[in-house]
Structures are given as structure tokens and as C-alpha cells.
Design a protein around this motif. Structure first.
Motif, PDB file in Angstrom:
ATOM      1  N   GLY A  19     -10.152 -12.985 -38.354  1.00  0.00           N
ATOM      2  CA  GLY A  19     -11.202 -13.799 -37.764  1.00  0.00           C
ATOM      3  C   GLY A  19     -10.674 -15.005 -37.032  1.00  0.00           C
ATOM      4  N   TYR A  20     -11.588 -15.706 -36.390  1.00  0.00           N
ATOM      5  CA  TYR A  20     -11.275 -16.851 -35.539  1.00  0.00           C
ATOM      6  C   TYR A  20     -11.919 -18.125 -36.066  1.00  0.00           C
ATOM      7  CZ  TYR A  20      -9.509 -13.198 -32.603  1.00  0.00           C
ATOM      8  OH  TYR A  20      -8.792 -12.122 -32.149  1.00  0.00           O
ATOM      9  N   HIS A  21     -12.025 -18.235 -37.379  1.00  0.00           N
ATOM     10  CA  HIS A  21     -12.587 -19.422 -38.003  1.00  0.00           C
ATOM     11  C   HIS A  21     -11.503 -20.500 -38.103  1.00  0.00           C
ATOM     12  CE1 HIS A  21     -15.981 -16.931 -39.056  1.00  0.00           C
ATOM     13  NE2 HIS A  21     -15.164 -16.074 -39.635  1.00  0.00           N
ATOM     14  N   GLY A  22     -11.875 -21.740 -37.877  1.00  0.00           N
ATOM     15  CA  GLY A  22     -10.926 -22.837 -38.028  1.00  0.00           C
ATOM     16  C   GLY A  22     -11.204 -23.963 -37.060  1.00  0.00           C
ATOM     17  N   LEU A  23     -10.612 -25.111 -37.344  1.00  0.00           N
ATOM     18  CA  LEU A  23     -10.810 -26.311 -36.529  1.00  0.00           C
ATOM     19  C   LEU A  23      -9.885 -26.377 -35.322  1.00  0.00           C
ATOM     20  CD1 LEU A  23     -11.146 -29.081 -39.272  1.00  0.00           C
ATOM     21  CD2 LEU A  23     -12.908 -28.323 -37.689  1.00  0.00           C
ATOM     22  N   TYR A  24      -8.725 -25.771 -35.422  1.00  0.00           N
ATOM     23  CA  TYR A  24      -7.697 -25.967 -34.410  1.00  0.00           C
ATOM     24  C   TYR A  24      -7.756 -24.905 -33.318  1.00  0.00           C
ATOM     25  CZ  TYR A  24      -6.101 -29.140 -37.974  1.00  0.00           C
ATOM     26  OH  TYR A  24      -6.052 -30.149 -38.893  1.00  0.00           O
ATOM     27  N   SER A  25      -7.362 -25.305 -32.113  1.00  0.00           N
ATOM     28  CA  SER A  25      -7.445 -24.401 -30.962  1.00  0.00           C
ATOM     29  C   SER A  25      -6.601 -23.152 -31.170  1.00  0.00           C
ATOM     30  CB  SER A  25      -7.036 -25.119 -29.678  1.00  0.00           C
ATOM     31  OG  SER A  25      -5.714 -25.605 -29.781  1.00  0.00           O
ATOM     32  N   GLU A  26      -5.463 -23.272 -31.850  1.00  0.00           N
ATOM     33  CA  GLU A  26      -4.633 -22.097 -32.126  1.00  0.00           C
ATOM     34  C   GLU A  26      -5.382 -21.088 -32.991  1.00  0.00           C
ATOM     35  OE1 GLU A  26      -3.672 -25.232 -32.984  1.00  0.00           O
ATOM     36  OE2 GLU A  26      -2.244 -25.671 -31.387  1.00  0.00           O
ATOM     37  N   GLU A  27      -6.125 -21.583 -33.961  1.00  0.00           N
ATOM     38  CA  GLU A  27      -6.899 -20.687 -34.833  1.00  0.00           C
ATOM     39  C   GLU A  27      -7.982 -19.972 -34.037  1.00  0.00           C
ATOM     40  OE1 GLU A  27      -7.072 -22.625 -39.155  1.00  0.00           O
ATOM     41  OE2 GLU A  27      -7.808 -23.982 -37.591  1.00  0.00           O
ATOM     42  N   ASN A  28      -8.606 -20.691 -33.117  1.00  0.00           N
ATOM     43  CA  ASN A  28      -9.664 -20.109 -32.299  1.00  0.00           C
ATOM     44  C   ASN A  28      -9.121 -19.098 -31.297  1.00  0.00           C
ATOM     45  OD1 ASN A  28     -11.756 -21.652 -33.498  1.00  0.00           O
ATOM     46  ND2 ASN A  28     -11.152 -23.393 -32.256  1.00  0.00           N
ATOM     47  N   ALA A  29      -7.936 -19.358 -30.758  1.00  0.00           N
ATOM     48  CA  ALA A  29      -7.364 -18.479 -29.735  1.00  0.00           C
ATOM     49  C   ALA A  29      -6.662 -17.264 -30.344  1.00  0.00           C
ATOM     50  CB  ALA A  29      -6.377 -19.268 -28.871  1.00  0.00           C
ATOM     51  N   LEU A  30      -5.875 -17.491 -31.382  1.00  0.00           N
ATOM     52  CA  LEU A  30      -5.051 -16.428 -31.950  1.00  0.00           C
ATOM     53  C   LEU A  30      -5.705 -15.706 -33.127  1.00  0.00           C
ATOM     54  CD1 LEU A  30      -1.628 -18.297 -31.920  1.00  0.00           C
ATOM     55  CD2 LEU A  30      -2.508 -16.669 -30.233  1.00  0.00           C
ATOM     56  N   GLY A  31      -6.560 -16.400 -33.853  1.00  0.00           N
ATOM     57  CA  GLY A  31      -7.155 -15.833 -35.056  1.00  0.00           C
ATOM     58  C   GLY A  31      -6.142 -15.750 -36.179  1.00  0.00           C
ATOM     59  N   GLN A  32      -6.601 -15.250 -37.313  1.00  0.00           N
ATOM     60  CA  GLN A  32      -5.729 -15.114 -38.479  1.00  0.00           C
ATOM     61  C   GLN A  32      -6.401 -14.243 -39.531  1.00  0.00           C
ATOM     62  OE1 GLN A  32      -5.436 -18.985 -40.664  1.00  0.00           O
ATOM     63  NE2 GLN A  32      -6.856 -19.624 -39.065  1.00  0.00           N
ATOM     64  N   ARG A 104      -9.964 -16.964 -48.922  1.00  0.00           N
ATOM     65  CA  ARG A 104      -8.544 -17.316 -48.925  1.00  0.00           C
ATOM     66  C   ARG A 104      -7.987 -17.225 -47.509  1.00  0.00           C
ATOM     67  NH1 ARG A 104      -5.796 -13.408 -51.924  1.00  0.00           N
ATOM     68  NH2 ARG A 104      -7.556 -11.969 -51.872  1.00  0.00           N
ATOM     69  N   LYS A 105      -7.160 -18.195 -47.175  1.00  0.00           N
ATOM     70  CA  LYS A 105      -6.608 -18.310 -45.831  1.00  0.00           C
ATOM     71  C   LYS A 105      -5.080 -18.427 -45.959  1.00  0.00           C
ATOM     72  CE  LYS A 105      -7.708 -21.216 -41.828  1.00  0.00           C
ATOM     73  NZ  LYS A 105      -8.533 -22.334 -41.372  1.00  0.00           N
ATOM     74  N   PRO A 106      -4.372 -17.294 -45.931  1.00  0.00           N
ATOM     75  CA  PRO A 106      -2.924 -17.344 -46.175  1.00  0.00           C
ATOM     76  C   PRO A 106      -2.120 -18.007 -45.060  1.00  0.00           C
ATOM     77  CG  PRO A 106      -3.627 -15.090 -45.776  1.00  0.00           C
ATOM     78  CD  PRO A 106      -4.874 -15.936 -45.843  1.00  0.00           C
ATOM     79  N   GLU A 107      -2.652 -18.052 -43.853  1.00  0.00           N
ATOM     80  CA  GLU A 107      -1.926 -18.689 -42.757  1.00  0.00           C
ATOM     81  C   GLU A 107      -2.555 -20.024 -42.367  1.00  0.00           C
ATOM     82  OE1 GLU A 107      -2.752 -15.170 -41.661  1.00  0.00           O
ATOM     83  OE2 GLU A 107      -0.899 -14.395 -42.489  1.00  0.00           O
ATOM     84  N   ALA A 108      -3.072 -20.745 -43.340  1.00  0.00           N
ATOM     85  CA  ALA A 108      -3.651 -22.060 -43.054  1.00  0.00           C
ATOM     86  C   ALA A 108      -2.612 -22.925 -42.339  1.00  0.00           C
ATOM     87  CB  ALA A 108      -4.097 -22.736 -44.342  1.00  0.00           C
TER      88      ALA A 108
END
Length: 128
Positions: A19-32, A104-108
Motif C-alpha cells: 500500500g501507499y499509506h504514510g506521511l512521507y512522499s517516498e511512501e506515497n510514491a513507492l509504497g511498501q 505492522r509496517k516493517p519498512e517504516a
């Protein structure tokens, strides 16, 4: 004193989603990757006695509700992701009295070598 989160439950563990949840632009662009653990409090005496699928909440249907809630709406915080899942479970399954959900977010985006960041919500069905 008995905990309100006691009794019978349906458990789904280690559900993996991208998914693409998160505050940072990298999280939004790349997902995790995200992993979800879920417990739903529901009386299982009917299906235990009758061995009939119609007497219970289907864990396959619960999975579909979790998947839809996770994928439909992008959130900044995993707390909001978890609450969205809880709301979807309560909306879809009238027999579920409580939910415990861990996201759980292993790549936080923190400098950890091993492990994961996670939150856990405990929610009772709101009164009607």
C-alpha cells in the motif's frame, strides 16, 4: 472481572498487503508492505454445534472486508488504516461485537536494522 475482549473469536494473522499509506512522499510514491493481524469477537457456538457454514461469519468474507478497507482509501497514519478496517468490519458483520486489529509496517521510515513499527486498536461495537 471479565475482559470485554474475551470469548470466541475469528483470527486472521499475518495478512500481507502492499500500500501507499504514510506521511512521507517516498511512501506515497513507492509504497511498501504492510501486515495485518485481526481478531473478531463473535459467538461461534452455533457453527461449533451444527457444523453449518451459514451459522457463522465467514473468515473469507472478513478477509475481503479488510482488503477493501486497506486498498480503498489512502491514509497518512497506520492508526487511521486500522480504524478504517474496524469500521468496515462492524459495518459488514452485525454479529461481530469487538475487533482487535494490529497494523505492522516493517519498512517504516526509521533507522532500524531489524523489526517493524506497529499499532494495535481494541474496539467494541458502538451502541446502536
Amino acid at each position: 472481572m471479565t475482559s470485554p475482549f474475551s470469548g470466541d473469536r475469528i483470527i486472521l494473522s499475518d495478512l500481507g498487503f502492499y500500500g501507499y499509506h504514510g506521511l512521507y512522499s517516498e511512501e506515497n510514491a513507492l509504497g511498501q508492505r504492510f501486515f495485518i493481524d485481526l481478531q473478531c469477537g463473535v459467538d461461534l457456538s452455533g457453527p461449533a454445534e451444527t457444523d453449518a457454514i451459514g451459522a457463522t461469519v465467514s473468515y473469507a468474507d472478513i478477509y475481503e472486508a479488510v482488503k477493501s478497507a486497506f486498498e480503498t482509501k489512502r491514509m497518512n497514519l497506520i492508526e487511521a488504516v486500522a480504524q478504517n478496517i474496524v469500521d468496515a468490519i462492524f459495518a459488514a458483520f452485525a454479529d461481530v461485537g469487538w475487533v482487535i486489529v494490529r497494523v505492522r509496517k516493517p519498512e517504516a521510515p526509521i533507522a532500524m536494522v531489524r523489526g517493524e513499527a506497529a499499532i494495535e486498536l481494541h474496539r467494541l461495537r458502538p451502541p446502536a
